[in-house]
Design a protein around this motif. Structure first.
Motif, PDB file in Angstrom:
ATOM      1  N   HIS A 102       0.850  -1.186   0.000  1.00 24.06           N
ATOM      2  CA  HIS A 102       0.000   0.000   0.000  1.00 24.06           C
ATOM      3  C   HIS A 102       0.892   1.243   0.000  1.00 24.06           C
ATOM      4  CE1 HIS A 102      -3.285  -2.729   1.234  1.00 24.06           C
ATOM      5  NE2 HIS A 102      -2.367  -3.266   2.033  1.00 24.06           N
ATOM      6  N   VAL A 103       0.722   2.111  -0.991  1.00 27.95           N
ATOM      7  CA  VAL A 103       1.467   3.362  -1.076  1.00 27.95           C
ATOM      8  C   VAL A 103       0.476   4.496  -0.881  1.00 27.95           C
ATOM      9  CG1 VAL A 103       2.949   4.819  -2.490  1.00 27.95           C
ATOM     10  CG2 VAL A 103       3.183   2.333  -2.603  1.00 27.95           C
ATOM     11  N   LEU A 104       0.594   5.222   0.234  1.00 27.86           N
ATOM     12  CA  LEU A 104      -0.385   6.227   0.633  1.00 27.86           C
ATOM     13  C   LEU A 104       0.214   7.616   0.451  1.00 27.86           C
ATOM     14  CD1 LEU A 104      -1.639   4.506   3.917  1.00 27.86           C
ATOM     15  CD2 LEU A 104      -2.400   4.124   1.560  1.00 27.86           C
ATOM     16  N   THR A 105      -0.251   8.333  -0.560  1.00 29.57           N
ATOM     17  CA  THR A 105       0.305   9.651  -0.866  1.00 29.57           C
ATOM     18  C   THR A 105      -0.761  10.718  -1.066  1.00 29.57           C
ATOM     19  OG1 THR A 105       0.336   9.203  -3.252  1.00 29.57           O
ATOM     20  CG2 THR A 105       2.301   8.573  -1.998  1.00 29.57           C
ATOM     21  N   ASP A 106      -2.024  10.366  -0.985  1.00 26.37           N
ATOM     22  CA  ASP A 106      -3.112  11.292  -1.274  1.00 26.37           C
ATOM     23  C   ASP A 106      -3.620  11.921   0.024  1.00 26.37           C
ATOM     24  OD1 ASP A 106      -5.305  12.692  -2.110  1.00 26.37           O
ATOM     25  OD2 ASP A 106      -6.406  10.963  -2.902  1.00 26.37           O
ATOM     26  N   PRO A 107      -3.427  13.237   0.222  1.00 24.46           N
ATOM     27  CA  PRO A 107      -3.907  13.859   1.455  1.00 24.46           C
ATOM     28  C   PRO A 107      -5.408  13.684   1.675  1.00 24.46           C
ATOM     29  CG  PRO A 107      -2.428  15.336   0.284  1.00 24.46           C
ATOM     30  CD  PRO A 107      -2.704  14.198  -0.642  1.00 24.46           C
ATOM     31  N   LEU A 108      -6.188  13.660   0.598  1.00 25.95           N
ATOM     32  CA  LEU A 108      -7.634  13.552   0.733  1.00 25.95           C
ATOM     33  C   LEU A 108      -8.082  12.163   1.172  1.00 25.95           C
ATOM     34  CD1 LEU A 108      -8.856  15.667  -2.309  1.00 25.95           C
ATOM     35  CD2 LEU A 108      -8.928  16.267   0.116  1.00 25.95           C
ATOM     36  N   ALA A 109      -7.158  11.200   1.152  1.00 30.51           N
ATOM     37  CA  ALA A 109      -7.504   9.843   1.571  1.00 30.51           C
ATOM     38  C   ALA A 109      -6.862   9.467   2.896  1.00 30.51           C
ATOM     39  CB  ALA A 109      -7.076   8.844   0.489  1.00 30.51           C
ATOM     40  N   LEU A 110      -6.313  10.455   3.630  1.00 31.48           N
ATOM     41  CA  LEU A 110      -5.583  10.120   4.854  1.00 31.48           C
ATOM     42  C   LEU A 110      -6.479   9.566   5.955  1.00 31.48           C
ATOM     43  CD1 LEU A 110      -6.021  12.538   7.198  1.00 31.48           C
ATOM     44  CD2 LEU A 110      -4.586  13.803   5.606  1.00 31.48           C
ATOM     45  N   ASP A 111      -7.796   9.829   5.877  1.00 33.26           N
ATOM     46  CA  ASP A 111      -8.708   9.258   6.872  1.00 33.26           C
ATOM     47  C   ASP A 111      -9.406   8.000   6.352  1.00 33.26           C
ATOM     48  OD1 ASP A 111     -10.117  10.708   4.989  1.00 33.26           O
ATOM     49  OD2 ASP A 111     -11.616  11.459   6.397  1.00 33.26           O
ATOM     50  N   THR A 112      -8.875   7.463   5.253  1.00 33.63           N
ATOM     51  CA  THR A 112      -9.328   6.157   4.741  1.00 33.63           C
ATOM     52  C   THR A 112      -8.213   5.164   5.011  1.00 33.63           C
ATOM     53  OG1 THR A 112     -10.627   7.215   2.993  1.00 33.63           O
ATOM     54  CG2 THR A 112     -10.145   4.870   2.743  1.00 33.63           C
ATOM     55  N   PRO A 113      -8.282   4.434   6.112  1.00 35.74           N
ATOM     56  CA  PRO A 113      -7.132   3.633   6.540  1.00 35.74           C
ATOM     57  C   PRO A 113      -6.983   2.337   5.754  1.00 35.74           C
ATOM     58  CG  PRO A 113      -8.950   3.287   8.036  1.00 35.74           C
ATOM     59  CD  PRO A 113      -9.414   4.343   7.064  1.00 35.74           C
ATOM     60  N   VAL A 114      -5.782   1.801   5.848  1.00 35.14           N
ATOM     61  CA  VAL A 114      -5.556   0.410   5.465  1.00 35.14           C
ATOM     62  C   VAL A 114      -5.919  -0.426   6.691  1.00 35.14           C
ATOM     63  CG1 VAL A 114      -3.845  -1.309   4.799  1.00 35.14           C
ATOM     64  CG2 VAL A 114      -3.723   1.017   3.844  1.00 35.14           C
ATOM     65  N   ILE A 128      -0.415   9.502   6.799  1.00 33.20           N
ATOM     66  CA  ILE A 128      -0.467  10.944   6.563  1.00 33.20           C
ATOM     67  C   ILE A 128       0.765  11.321   5.743  1.00 33.20           C
ATOM     68  CG2 ILE A 128      -0.525  13.230   7.609  1.00 33.20           C
ATOM     69  CD1 ILE A 128      -1.735  12.010  10.098  1.00 33.20           C
ATOM     70  N   PRO A 129       0.599  11.571   4.440  1.00 36.02           N
ATOM     71  CA  PRO A 129       1.759  12.001   3.658  1.00 36.02           C
ATOM     72  C   PRO A 129       2.258  13.347   4.161  1.00 36.02           C
ATOM     73  CG  PRO A 129      -0.252  12.357   2.410  1.00 36.02           C
ATOM     74  CD  PRO A 129      -0.650  11.616   3.655  1.00 36.02           C
ATOM     75  N   TYR A 130       3.469  13.711   3.781  1.00 38.19           N
ATOM     76  CA  TYR A 130       3.990  15.010   4.201  1.00 38.19           C
ATOM     77  C   TYR A 130       3.060  16.115   3.712  1.00 38.19           C
ATOM     78  CZ  TYR A 130       6.735  19.237   4.431  1.00 38.19           C
ATOM     79  OH  TYR A 130       7.145  20.511   4.681  1.00 38.19           O
ATOM     80  N   LEU A 131       2.640  16.973   4.626  1.00 35.74           N
ATOM     81  CA  LEU A 131       1.661  18.019   4.323  1.00 35.74           C
ATOM     82  C   LEU A 131       2.340  19.386   4.341  1.00 35.74           C
ATOM     83  CD1 LEU A 131      -1.313  16.757   6.560  1.00 35.74           C
ATOM     84  CD2 LEU A 131      -0.929  16.313   4.112  1.00 35.74           C
ATOM     85  N   GLU A 132       2.579  19.948   3.169  1.00 34.86           N
ATOM     86  CA  GLU A 132       3.095  21.299   3.050  1.00 34.86           C
ATOM     87  C   GLU A 132       1.910  22.261   3.095  1.00 34.86           C
ATOM     88  OE1 GLU A 132       5.273  24.451   2.987  1.00 34.86           O
ATOM     89  OE2 GLU A 132       6.305  22.520   2.806  1.00 34.86           O
ATOM     90  N   PRO A 133       1.787  23.085   4.143  1.00 36.30           N
ATOM     91  CA  PRO A 133       0.576  23.887   4.312  1.00 36.30           C
ATOM     92  C   PRO A 133       0.185  24.692   3.076  1.00 36.30           C
ATOM     93  CG  PRO A 133       1.949  24.033   6.262  1.00 36.30           C
ATOM     94  CD  PRO A 133       2.744  23.276   5.247  1.00 36.30           C
ATOM     95  N   HIS A 138      -5.708  24.377   0.145  1.00 37.00           N
ATOM     96  CA  HIS A 138      -6.892  24.520  -0.712  1.00 37.00           C
ATOM     97  C   HIS A 138      -7.759  23.269  -0.721  1.00 37.00           C
ATOM     98  CE1 HIS A 138      -4.311  22.187  -3.398  1.00 37.00           C
ATOM     99  NE2 HIS A 138      -5.390  21.904  -4.098  1.00 37.00           N
ATOM    100  N   LEU A 139      -7.212  22.136  -0.239  1.00 42.12           N
ATOM    101  CA  LEU A 139      -7.966  20.879  -0.264  1.00 42.12           C
ATOM    102  C   LEU A 139      -9.083  20.875   0.769  1.00 42.12           C
ATOM    103  CD1 LEU A 139      -4.999  18.345  -0.575  1.00 42.12           C
ATOM    104  CD2 LEU A 139      -6.459  19.230  -2.415  1.00 42.12           C
ATOM    105  N   TRP A 140      -8.935  21.658   1.827  1.00 42.00           N
ATOM    106  CA  TRP A 140      -9.933  21.683   2.889  1.00 42.00           C
ATOM    107  C   TRP A 140     -10.379  23.131   3.097  1.00 42.00           C
ATOM    108  CZ3 TRP A 140      -5.256  18.820   4.048  1.00 42.00           C
ATOM    109  CH2 TRP A 140      -5.417  17.436   3.918  1.00 42.00           C
TER     110      TRP A 140
END
Length: 384
Positions: A102-114, A128-133, A138-140
């Motif tokens: 599982h490669v998790l890189t999408d910030p919008l999917a961080l609350d969709t767990p494996v 939680i991928p690295y989040l550059e503010p 703009h995603l939230w």
């Protein structure tokens, strides 16, 4: 459930101009053996899988081989992106990967767990991928996101909301600079501005284990909040720090027991500080001929062709530094004061040499040469 927490592989990083791919391949091969020998259920890679956003082809080959090797042991693998990675490049083939990777890189999917089950039920892994503010705010819409701490707080709010709807044991994987950590100067690329982007440990409340990446040395910030560090030494500043991974045993209630698994060090790193001739000749340093060497010579004057001469003794000398002792000139008030005190041109030259040589003025021979030059100049001026 048994979890192996690793991070910061930095595939493709060089060490003072030398490739590390072969050494990293051997070390990660040992990691695969450890996964098999210790019956690990899940391997976590907490960011900075690659060292750059555009890794060379050989880096992808190494990653593919290691992930395949882990999957063949029967363990699942969960990989997140860090500040060195390109989330897009790391995650572009995630849908094509074999089951269990599982490669998790999408910030919008961080609350969709494996979700991975064992005999005691499910464990929910949140990547939680690295989040550059400035990149993700703009995603939230409406979320306050001026700092990385703001971004992690928002992400953890989403994680806690999911856990409230689906109670279970939980693991969060994050790549950040957490409060209380000790960084190695010049090693971890800065991802904070002053203290604004230090993430408080309280941000991670509400989960059973937090697997952190970004810091290259192992650290325990709380019993359930840890950094694993990098599998290789990538700087002389890291030379004394062990390399390895955390082996985490999680019980039915989410309690953890952690133990450390060492990884081999392909070539030791050592910093040698001494006068130049002593570095070249003393038997004290004979044991380091096969090590990576940072040579710091303490002579008052720079040495000619220092690297070539040191390489003749230390074939893996990676860097040479001229580090003379504190200037004696400073102890007498500095260069300007010395210049004001001179009474002749010869003394002026001596003051300059003492300044650039950290207190060592002209030798007897140099002083005689200076006097001869000054006398010859005076004779020329007298005849013109």
């Amino acid at each position: 459930m048994r979890i192996l927490h690793t991070s910061d592989w930095h595939i493709g990083r060089s060490f003072h101009g030398h490739s590390t791919l072969d050494a990293l391949r051997d070390v990660l091969g040992t990691l695969v053996d450890q996964v098999r020998d210790h019956d690990v259920d899940v391997v976590i890679v907490a960011g900075d899988v690659f060292d750059s956003a555009a890794p060379a082809a050989g880096c992808y080959t190494l990653l593919t081989d290691v992930l395949r090797g882990i999957a063949e042991t029967g363990a699942s693998v969960i990989v997140t992106s860090g500040n060195h990675d390109s989330a897009a490049r790391l995650g572009f083939q995630s849908g094509l990967l074999r089951t269990g990777i599982h490669v998790l890189t999408d910030p919008l999917a961080l609350d969709t767990p494996v979700v991975i089950d064992d005999a005691d039920g499910p464990v929910r892994f949140y990547g939680i991928p690295y989040l550059e503010p400035g990149v993700v705010r703009h995603l939230w819409g409406g979320a306050v996101m001026r700092t990385q701490a703001d971004a992690i707080d928002h992400a953890m709010g989403l994680v806690r909301a999911d856990l409230e709807a689906h109670p279970a044991r939980s693991v969060v994987i994050s790549h950040c600079f957490a409060a209380g950590v000790e960084a190695t100067p010049g090693v971890e690329r800065e991802i904070r501005q002053g203290s604004l982007d230090v993430v408080p440990l309280s941000s991670f409340d509400g989960v059973d284990y937090v697997a952190l990446g970004h810091i290259h040395g192992r650290q325990q910030l709380a019993p359930a909040v840890r950094y694993a560090g990098a599998p290789l030494h990538y700087s002389f500043g890291e030379g004394a720090k062990p390399r390895g991974s955390w082996l985490i045993d999680m019980d039915a209630a989410g309690g953890i027991e952690a133990s450390w698994l060492d990884l081999p060090i392909p070539r030791r790193l050592v910093t040698l500080r001494a006068p130049f001739r002593q570095l070249l000749e003393s038997e004290e340093y004979a044991a380091h001929v096969d090590d990576w060497v940072c040579a710091q010579y303490t002579d008052s004057t720079p040495q000619i062709d220092a690297m070539r001469r040191l390489l003749a003794r230390f074939p893996h000398c990676a860097t040479v530094m001229h580090t003379p002792p504190a200037s004696a000139a400073d102890a007498t008030g500095g260069y300007a004061r010395r210049v004001r005190a001179v009474r002749s041109d010869a003394e002026l030259v001596d003051a300059f040499l003492a300044h650039v040589r950290d207190g060592e003025g002209a030798s007897d021979l140099e002083a005689q040469i200076v006097r001869d030059v000054i006398e010859q100049r005076s004779l020329v001026e007298a005849t013109t």
